[in-house]
Design an enzyme around this catalytic site. Sequence first.
Site, mmCIF file in Angstrom:
data_model
loop_
_atom_site.group_PDB
_atom_site.id
_atom_site.type_symbol
_atom_site.label_atom_id
_atom_site.label_comp_id
_atom_site.label_asym_id
_atom_site.label_seq_id
_atom_site.Cartn_x
_atom_site.Cartn_y
_atom_site.Cartn_z
ATOM 1 N N PHE A 136 22.381 35.965 21.763
ATOM 2 C CA PHE A 136 22.029 37.507 21.845
ATOM 3 C C PHE A 136 22.148 37.612 20.215
ATOM 4 C CE2 PHE A 136 23.667 41.600 20.680
ATOM 5 C CZ PHE A 136 22.841 42.558 21.337
ATOM 6 N N ASP A 221 23.629 33.013 13.240
ATOM 7 C CA ASP A 221 24.147 34.379 13.337
ATOM 8 C C ASP A 221 25.654 34.361 13.616
ATOM 9 O OD1 ASP A 221 24.814 36.772 14.547
ATOM 10 O OD2 ASP A 221 23.054 36.800 15.939
ATOM 11 N N LYS A 250 29.615 42.956 12.423
ATOM 12 C CA LYS A 250 30.777 43.392 13.114
ATOM 13 C C LYS A 250 32.112 43.455 12.518
ATOM 14 C CE LYS A 250 29.550 42.698 17.773
ATOM 15 N NZ LYS A 250 28.045 42.148 18.056
#
Length: 401
Positions: A136, A221, A250
């Site tokens: 993702f 990532d 995040k």
Amino acid sequence: MSATTELQARFDAVLMPNYGTPPVALARGEGRYVWDVEGNRYLDLIAGIAVSALGHGHPALVEAVTRQVGRLAHTSNLFLHDGEVELAERLVALVGGDARVFFANSGTEANEAALKLVRRAAGPGRDHVVSTVAGFHGRTSGALALTGKPAIRDPFGPFGLDVRFVPYGDGAALRAAVTETCQAVFVEPVQGEAGIVTPPEGYLREVREICDATGALFVLDEIQSGVGRTGHWFAHQEAGVRPDVLTLAKGLGGGLPIGACVGFGRVGGAFHKGDHGSTFGGNPVAVAAALAVLDVIEEEKLLENAAEQGNLLAERVEALGSPLVTAVRGAGLWRAVQLAAPVAADVQAAAAAHGFLVNAVAPDTVRIAPPLTITREEILEFAGALPTILAEVSEKGAPHA
Ligand SMILES: *Cc1c(COP(=O)(O)O)cnc(C)c1O
């Protein structure tokens, strides 16, 4: 009509249906606890998807954001400000130097920047990227093209970007797919949204070797894994490798929206003037929040806390010996509880009914990613309630339980 159902009805009337209707309406938070609009208290074990690193209302975060919004809330990229320079300096030092930073507002935007950066940095004749099945990377078109989840990707293609997918954690498959015409490999150190799926030992080193051998760029990532989540500043540091590009978001802002794309060595200098930009990227308020997050992680020794409380959590869950739990995965305060049956949504609902917020990240997987400030007592509070929660789910008729 309860306050929740009333709010849900209003939500359904005016918000797009892409999220469905969330079951809980939150009103406020303090430390590791949040309260819903009915006044129910929950121990927050998901932290807004691994975002609220300092928990809720941490005085250092409140003070930094409050001070900055009063001093200067926004500059745009027409002007520079001291905070963005300081944050970039801090990040460059934390990743080991010889790097440059681009600030965005979210994870997906950090990956969009990475996609454009590798296009600039890769030599001629390189026309595609390689990514991983079930990975993702975000919801905007470029990042979605990299995302190996057919259910969310396929309805929106084609993307005008040649992305080739290989099974995650499979070094041989990656070696076969990455050639001298590959621009970059995009990979997560652990697949977060797939259910905290950990690759075999040595996988990131193998990705590094394959990229070195072919000249493809290694984009890591760490949007979910970075900034202390695993008990290290960044997961790749534990693995002993350095990517060419690192993306973050995040946990970085502790709840304020910020993303970062970090380019190492010559890759960090590959953009030409005018190549990329963001009106809000590096926003002073978000940057002030991120600086406070980095300070508090250091001052409160939160890397150590993440490792210690994460291990305690894993030990206690394993020690329950529940037939419903088949494995506990992950590192630090980033854990998956693998279930013997597709009842994660039931576990999430039962946990909420007992005052704990966890996340059914996959049908058979519960994700736990609490604030990095969580205490031993709070972990034990959850571990103590878990047998009752799991028993309730089993009684509802979970197979094998
Ligand atoms: C959450 C996430 C993203 C996307 O971040 P947004 O801020 O939601 O755009 C990208 N990559 C990974 C690994 C993530 O966990």
